[in-house]
Design a protein around this motif. Structure first.
Motif, PDB file in Angstrom:
ATOM      1  N   GLN A   4       0.841  -1.202   0.000  1.00 32.30           N
ATOM      2  CA  GLN A   4       0.000   0.000   0.000  1.00 32.30           C
ATOM      3  C   GLN A   4       0.879   1.256   0.000  1.00 32.30           C
ATOM      4  O   GLN A   4       0.622   2.212  -0.736  1.00 32.30           O
ATOM      5  CB  GLN A   4      -0.920  -0.022   1.224  1.00 32.30           C
ATOM      6  N   SER A  47       0.940   3.930  -3.033  1.00 33.96           N
ATOM      7  CA  SER A  47       0.667   5.321  -2.649  1.00 33.96           C
ATOM      8  C   SER A  47       1.822   6.230  -3.068  1.00 33.96           C
ATOM      9  O   SER A  47       1.603   7.336  -3.576  1.00 33.96           O
ATOM     10  CB  SER A  47       0.435   5.425  -1.145  1.00 33.96           C
ATOM     11  N   GLU A  94      -5.904   6.282   3.038  1.00 35.51           N
ATOM     12  CA  GLU A  94      -5.951   4.943   3.628  1.00 35.51           C
ATOM     13  C   GLU A  94      -6.790   4.030   2.734  1.00 35.51           C
ATOM     14  O   GLU A  94      -7.775   4.463   2.144  1.00 35.51           O
ATOM     15  CB  GLU A  94      -6.563   5.043   5.035  1.00 35.51           C
ATOM     16  N   PHE A  95      -6.368   2.771   2.590  1.00 35.93           N
ATOM     17  CA  PHE A  95      -7.138   1.820   1.782  1.00 35.93           C
ATOM     18  C   PHE A  95      -8.102   1.093   2.707  1.00 35.93           C
ATOM     19  O   PHE A  95      -7.650   0.370   3.602  1.00 35.93           O
ATOM     20  CB  PHE A  95      -6.231   0.770   1.133  1.00 35.93           C
ATOM     21  N   SER A 155     -10.487  -1.914   3.945  1.00 29.86           N
ATOM     22  CA  SER A 155     -10.350  -3.352   3.754  1.00 29.86           C
ATOM     23  C   SER A 155     -11.731  -3.958   3.942  1.00 29.86           C
ATOM     24  O   SER A 155     -12.373  -3.727   4.960  1.00 29.86           O
ATOM     25  CB  SER A 155      -9.367  -3.861   4.818  1.00 29.86           C
ATOM     26  N   TRP A 210      -8.703  -2.930  -0.158  1.00 26.76           N
ATOM     27  CA  TRP A 210      -8.267  -4.316  -0.038  1.00 26.76           C
ATOM     28  C   TRP A 210      -9.498  -5.208   0.070  1.00 26.76           C
ATOM     29  O   TRP A 210     -10.446  -4.865   0.778  1.00 26.76           O
ATOM     30  CB  TRP A 210      -7.428  -4.523   1.232  1.00 26.76           C
ATOM     31  N   MET A 235      -5.553  -6.247  -3.949  1.00 31.94           N
ATOM     32  CA  MET A 235      -5.643  -4.791  -3.972  1.00 31.94           C
ATOM     33  C   MET A 235      -6.442  -4.386  -5.211  1.00 31.94           C
ATOM     34  O   MET A 235      -6.130  -4.806  -6.326  1.00 31.94           O
ATOM     35  CB  MET A 235      -4.274  -4.125  -4.019  1.00 31.94           C
TER      36      MET A 235
END
Lengths: 591, 591
Positions: free
Chosen positions: A252, A256, A269-270, A272, A431, A477
């Motif tokens: 990540q 990024s 922020e990813f 999940s 994610w 991802m």
């Protein structure tokens, strides 16, 4: 005399300098007895002016044609205010040419380089070296090179070793068809080209390299649907003594950093989400979260109605009944709705029920739909309430098996969302986790959702007891509805690997034949390990906004896996085939 | 609990810290009721101590065997002065273990990892994942990764774009046999795997990318002499609007930077010698300049003697007669000289005449040789004078065709030089330039010394007039007698390319069939361009001092082009062959 500057790099700071440039004639104009040449190199275009005072040059400049290759020496000067071109990087200056050499002439190009949109892809691929001169292609491949460099340095600085694995190897069990290479020295035997370096990277972990990466060529002999290539490029990452969180944090951070550095985009922020949630809320294991639309379950509301199309699936545990609310969709025409009905039929949906919300305050009278009479007023209003429908919405329905409804409404969600431009942001990474270990293979058995080396999140005993319920330690991802990369923690203990093979009904002999060396390796002290692989072509395609991965590959193949430029694949002399101990089948020679 | 440090990274600065380590049991010893485990990871080894006070750990530690995979938590402490191990990086400290988890057990290794020299290469290749655990292999592949990173950053910073070219392509004319890939979608046709990206990199220059590089996999289906691999890795570099001096300066700077950064070696300036000089002085186009020995022409001295073995070649313009003086060689035994005679016979020499210089002041009486009686005293002394022979030397002679003498004495120079350790330095880089364009093909025609896209240094007219005399704009970088890399300025004008094909007797139709797309590309405005390619495997082999390129490739193949670990190439199901429209020849199926 050698080049002192790129054409596209000249600015007002260079005014007064004598420069030598190399490049191609992008355009030549004769204007009021003066020759203007737009000279192009990979950095851009600058205008060069030849007037009759420089007599020798002038004649030569007059003879230049499109795509001639030139060396020009001249003085950089400011353009007059009236002729400044704000659309060009170099638009404030021009070069007054004093020396000119034609390094090479050029035949008339097979197509206009500045007018590619109207040129068929076949011509572009045949004359790829011309197509690649276009600014768009230059930019795409330059970004690819720059991103690749960023990735390598990121991983190198994170302690990953760049280790090459073989292209000529043994068949790997990735599911697709292998490309084969006949061996001359081992008659009757074949190398397979890797569909991924999966087993080799696991072996590198067993060998103790701790952290490995490779930007690796992979090969799949598939029927090329949509946007696939027989050879593609994978960013392959594997590490030991780590868990899911480590790999996800690392990759990540890498993605990024790439977006920040090359597009000035903060991905943030990813989130999940579990595979189960993704399927329920978005009908997809790679949801496009730029769209705020979600599927809403309404099974419970429809169990007791007479209308079998809904009540049938509503009472079947293997089915789902789902609604998709689309803001602004009430404006859709009958024709558009018919087109969407056709669209969902691709995914097996037998129809597409809908309700337009014209004026909710008017109750069911404010709704427009062919199905309200079958649902009944109360059920219809209950559905509207659950969906928090508002005037101007349209609601679509799906009622069928779990997979048909998920795929059909999941795809419809993306299509309607794109058509009505309902995107709430430009980039939406996430994610997807907690995938099932296995799925039904349609023959009463199970098949791995990823590959048979993926570790389950349960114990050997739990796996044995209920394999269909087991979740894997895999993670994907996803960015804007595209799977950028996927990976997993791998099995590192021989007992667990044996149990997974058992579940997959792969017997001892087949295990030995296909994966003997991996099973041996696990026996001699394999560390816990896992990794992730990204599709580089797709990543660059997303970053450039290209329509196809073919636009970010220098020399791609067509959908039938041919190279139009080199005319590959080609015929081969019989003598060569004899050396390889093979011959053509009759059917092939007859064609 | 996660790893806090690599085992091999602990130093006295860590004393007092609590650390968590992951690694393999390199050695376990029970000494005075205490368990000592040498724990190994990719950075090195540290000693971990478990004593009976930590009871649970102690039992577990006692059960560990070689190559078990452990997680250990403990405190770093100084070793007592008597037990400090100066041979280990971590030899000043040890870890007092307080927690221990066995992450994986291990069967007894198939060979001792610390004792590889006595292990056959076959076992090493079969259990490659074990062989790779050895420090030497770890170091080699780590250096390879680090050097690759340096190269990429050097070229990226110099404006080169990293662009991938296809693995599945059309046959290229590099001279060796191609590996082929049958096409499923184009029955009866085959892809060829590239022997180098030669044509693609030229097309990238035509496309205007200006500066390209790639660390590319290349493939040659050769009978694997000496130290070749079917797939190998090439550092491929090409640039436009440059000449020989530009490419040579750039790549010399790159190689120098690598040696400085990774070996702390200053390579200094690379001398440049012509191909003709290299052949005359060293009998080789890749001379090892660490050796101060040179071949000296003595043809003129031997024209008039009776001894036909010398006077024959001395009077034949196609022959050379040459002497090689070796300081200290007078000590060689008869047996050793006999061995050298056998050695030169490999290169076609029919014998090896010699003179030992015992005491030059005594005239011919101070010399020892079977041939003085044939040469005569005066000629013998004239030869000694020309060679500036000194007491203790031996002089070897070659008299035969130019190529036999050059190859035989060139090889002898290296062999004797190595045997007597006559090296005057550790590293001797140089450039070899001014190669002939063509050499005789043995059938009355000419064949390119490099490849048919190499530019000559003369005009089209001069080439037409006397092709055999033409020199090329090619250049090779040689280090310690090994060709590290080679390249050339390429032909960029269609007329010159056509003339070279003419000289090579390649007709219009064959040109069209084989190189049509290149000829087209040259027509549409090709820039002047050239490049160079290095063999990465060989470079790393030289830098590590490895005996074979197999030692710097993670998963190499044997001399018969097989992978002993995966057992590739392997048998393939008939169904797969049918899909590919091929079948095995009878001879292959019978084996």
């Amino acid at each position: 005399m050698k080049r002192t500057s790129y054409c596209g790099a000249l600015t007002a700071a260079d005014i007064g300098q004598t420069v030598t440039l190399n490049g191609w004639v992008d355009r030549r104009r004769d204007h009021g007895g003066v020759i203007f040449i737009d000279l192009r190199d990979r950095e851009g275009i600058v205008q060069v002016v030849f007037d009759p005072d420089a007599e020798h040059c002038f004649q030569l400049a007059d003879s230049c044609r499109s795509e001639y290759v030139l060396q020009v020496t001249g003085t950089v000067r400011a353009r007059s205010e009236a002729t400044v071109n704000a659309n060009m990087n170099t638009g404030a200056v021009e070069v007054y040419g004093t020396e000119l050499e034609i390094l090479n002439s050029a035949a008339t190009p097979p197509f206009q380089l500045d007018d590619h949109v109207q040129v068929g892809e076949e011509v572009r691929l045949r004359y790829r070296y011309m197509d690649l001169r276009r600014e768009e292609m230059q930019k795409g491949l330059r970004l690819r090179s720059a991103v690749t460099s960023t990735i390598r340095n990121f991983l190198h600085d994170s302690g990953f070793l760049d280790i090459e694995t073989p292209i000529m190897t043994r068949a790997t069990p990735e599911g697709a068809r292998d490309y084969l290479i006949p061996s001359r020295t081992h008659p009757g035997k074949f190398f397979a080209m890797p569909q991924s370096p999966q087993l080799f990277k696991q072996l590198l972990m067993v060998a103790g390299f701790d952290r490995y990466y490779q930007i690796a060529k992979c090969f799949r002999d598939e029927d090329l649907r949509a946007d696939r290539q027989p050879e593609f490029t994978q960013i392959d990452i594997e590490a030991s003594f780590i868990d899911e969180a480590d790999i996800m944090a690392l990759t990540q951070a890498m993605i990024s950093a790439i977006f920040k550095q090359h597009l000035d985009v903060e991905l943030g922020e990813f989130p999940s989400i579990t595979w189960r949630d993704a399927m329920h809320r978005y009908g997809s294991d790679k949801p496009d979260l730029r769209l705020p639309l979600e599927l809403v379950e309404i099974k419970d509301l429809l169990k007791d109605i007479d209308f079998k199309v809904f009540s049938g699936p509503a009472n079947d545990p293997a089915c789902r009944v789902t609604a998709l609310k689309v803001p602004g969709g009430a404006q859709l025409s009958r024709k558009q709705i018919d087109d969407y009905t056709k669209f969902v039929s691709i995914y097996g949906a037998k129809g597409l029920a809908w309700i337009k919300v014209n004026e909710l305050a008017a109750g069911v009278d404010g709704l427009q739909s062919p199905i309200i009479k079958f649902l009944g007023d109360q059920v219809t209003l209950d559905i509207m309430a659950r969906l928090q429908a508002q005037d101007g919405d349209i609601v679509f329905f799906g009622a069928d098996s779990f997979s048909v409804v998920s795929e059909a409404l999941g795809a419809l969600r993306c299509k309607v969302g794109a058509d009505l431009n309902l995107y709430s942001c430009d980039w939406a990474p996430l994610w997807v986790v907690d995938f099932p270990m296995f799925e039904a293979d349609g023959k009463g058995g199970l098949t791995p959702l990823h590959h048979p080396f993926t570790a389950p999140s349960c114990s050997v005993e739990e796996l044995k007891a209920d394999p269909a319920a087991a979740l894997s330690r895999a993670y994907d991802m996803v960015l804007n509805g595209v799977e950028l990369g996927g990976g997993s923690i791998r099995i590192h203990q021989p007992t667990m690997q044996a149990e997974v093979f058992e579940v997959l009904n792969i017997g001892a002999q087949e295990q030995r034949e296909k994966f003997g060396f991996l099973l041996d390796a696990l026996k001699y002290g394999a560390p816990p390990h896992g990794g992730l692989a990204f599709g580089l072509d797709r990543l660059i395609m997303l970053m450039t906004g290209a329509d196809s991965i073919r636009d970010v590959i220098a020399f791609p193949k067509t959908q039938s896996a041919a190279c139009l430029m080199t005319d590959a694949p080609g015929a081969v002399a019989n003598e060569q085939l004899r050396e390889l101990n093979i011959r053509l089948r009759q059917s092939a020679t007859e064609q």
